[in-house]
Design a protein around this motif. Structure first.
Motif, PDB file in Angstrom:
ATOM      1  N   SER A   1      -1.640  13.469   1.509  1.00 36.26           N
ATOM      2  CA  SER A   1      -3.015  13.369   1.803  1.00 36.26           C
ATOM      3  C   SER A   1      -3.918  13.777   0.510  1.00 36.26           C
ATOM      4  CB  SER A   1      -3.555  14.351   2.837  1.00 36.26           C
ATOM      5  OG  SER A   1      -3.422  15.701   2.526  1.00 36.26           O
ATOM      6  N   VAL A   2      -3.542  14.663  -0.401  1.00 34.96           N
ATOM      7  CA  VAL A   2      -4.337  15.027  -1.828  1.00 34.96           C
ATOM      8  C   VAL A   2      -4.082  13.803  -2.612  1.00 34.96           C
ATOM      9  CG1 VAL A   2      -4.063  16.608  -3.721  1.00 34.96           C
ATOM     10  CG2 VAL A   2      -3.816  17.581  -1.424  1.00 34.96           C
ATOM     11  N   GLN A   3      -3.030  13.259  -2.683  1.00 36.81           N
ATOM     12  CA  GLN A   3      -3.004  12.012  -3.697  1.00 36.81           C
ATOM     13  C   GLN A   3      -4.053  10.939  -3.105  1.00 36.81           C
ATOM     14  OE1 GLN A   3       1.169  11.008  -4.697  1.00 36.81           O
ATOM     15  NE2 GLN A   3       1.769  13.057  -4.172  1.00 36.81           N
ATOM     16  N   GLN A   4      -4.067  10.748  -1.994  1.00 31.50           N
ATOM     17  CA  GLN A   4      -4.847   9.689  -1.308  1.00 31.50           C
ATOM     18  C   GLN A   4      -6.050  10.114  -1.472  1.00 31.50           C
ATOM     19  OE1 GLN A   4      -3.916   8.808   2.908  1.00 31.50           O
ATOM     20  NE2 GLN A   4      -5.182   7.236   3.042  1.00 31.50           N
ATOM     21  N   PHE A   5      -6.614  11.253  -1.322  1.00 31.74           N
ATOM     22  CA  PHE A   5      -7.866  11.795  -1.496  1.00 31.74           C
ATOM     23  C   PHE A   5      -8.300  11.498  -2.829  1.00 31.74           C
ATOM     24  CE2 PHE A   5     -10.906  15.430  -2.761  1.00 31.74           C
ATOM     25  CZ  PHE A   5     -11.792  15.017  -1.773  1.00 31.74           C
ATOM     26  N   LEU A   6      -7.467  11.955  -3.760  1.00 30.13           N
ATOM     27  CA  LEU A   6      -7.762  11.815  -5.187  1.00 30.13           C
ATOM     28  C   LEU A   6      -8.315  10.277  -5.569  1.00 30.13           C
ATOM     29  CD1 LEU A   6      -8.208  12.885  -8.267  1.00 30.13           C
ATOM     30  CD2 LEU A   6      -5.804  12.450  -8.428  1.00 30.13           C
ATOM     31  N   THR A   7      -7.376   9.444  -5.073  1.00 26.69           N
ATOM     32  CA  THR A   7      -7.233   7.922  -5.278  1.00 26.69           C
ATOM     33  C   THR A   7      -8.607   7.299  -4.466  1.00 26.69           C
ATOM     34  OG1 THR A   7      -5.036   7.602  -5.425  1.00 26.69           O
ATOM     35  CG2 THR A   7      -6.346   5.676  -4.817  1.00 26.69           C
ATOM     36  N   GLU A   8      -8.870   7.780  -3.240  1.00 25.96           N
ATOM     37  CA  GLU A   8      -9.901   7.148  -2.284  1.00 25.96           C
ATOM     38  C   GLU A   8     -11.165   7.550  -2.634  1.00 25.96           C
ATOM     39  OE1 GLU A   8      -8.705   6.524   1.661  1.00 25.96           O
ATOM     40  OE2 GLU A   8      -6.809   5.664   0.964  1.00 25.96           O
TER      41      GLU A   8
END
Length: 120
Positions: free
Chosen positions: A22-29
């Motif tokens: 979720s953190v990785q996706q947050f950073l990306t999106e």
């Protein structure tokens, strides 16, 4: 999109938090950056605020050496305890003429209306 992290004692004591999906996706999106674009040792600090508008910094980084994907939240131990959950969401907030991009929310999992409850 929000990032969600369940805090452990080690995360709080060492201020080192592995970046979950979720953190990785947050950073990306939400912040339009990818961990894969960072080299080992690179850091991306983001001006942020806690729920009570206390300024902080959320830093997305790759550890030196192996390049593990991590996140650090300044002064987290003052706001959270072991077992708490941290949510990150994008929210532009202006506090004392400073602009912050991320809101850091700390809560007990059983307070989350959408989440599963934690057994006592």
């Amino acid at each position: 999109m929000e990032a969600k992290i369940k805090l452990t004692k080690t995360m709080l004591n060492k201020s080192i938090i592995d970046a979950n999906k979720s953190v990785q996706q947050f950073l990306t999106e939400e912040l339009l950056c990818k961990y894969d674009e960072l080299d080992a040792g690179d850091k991306m600090p983001v001006p942020s605020v806690y729920e009570d508008d206390t300024p902080t910094t959320v830093t997305f980084y790759k550890a030196k050496g192996r390049g593990d994907k991590r996140i650090s939240i300044k002064n987290l131990r003052k706001f959270a305890a072991e077992g708490d959950t941290v949510k990150l969401r994008t929210e532009v907030a202006m506090v004392e003429d400073c602009i912050y991009e991320v809101r850091v929310i700390v809560y007990k999992e059983d307070d989350d209306q959408q989440g599963e409850t934690v057994a006592a």
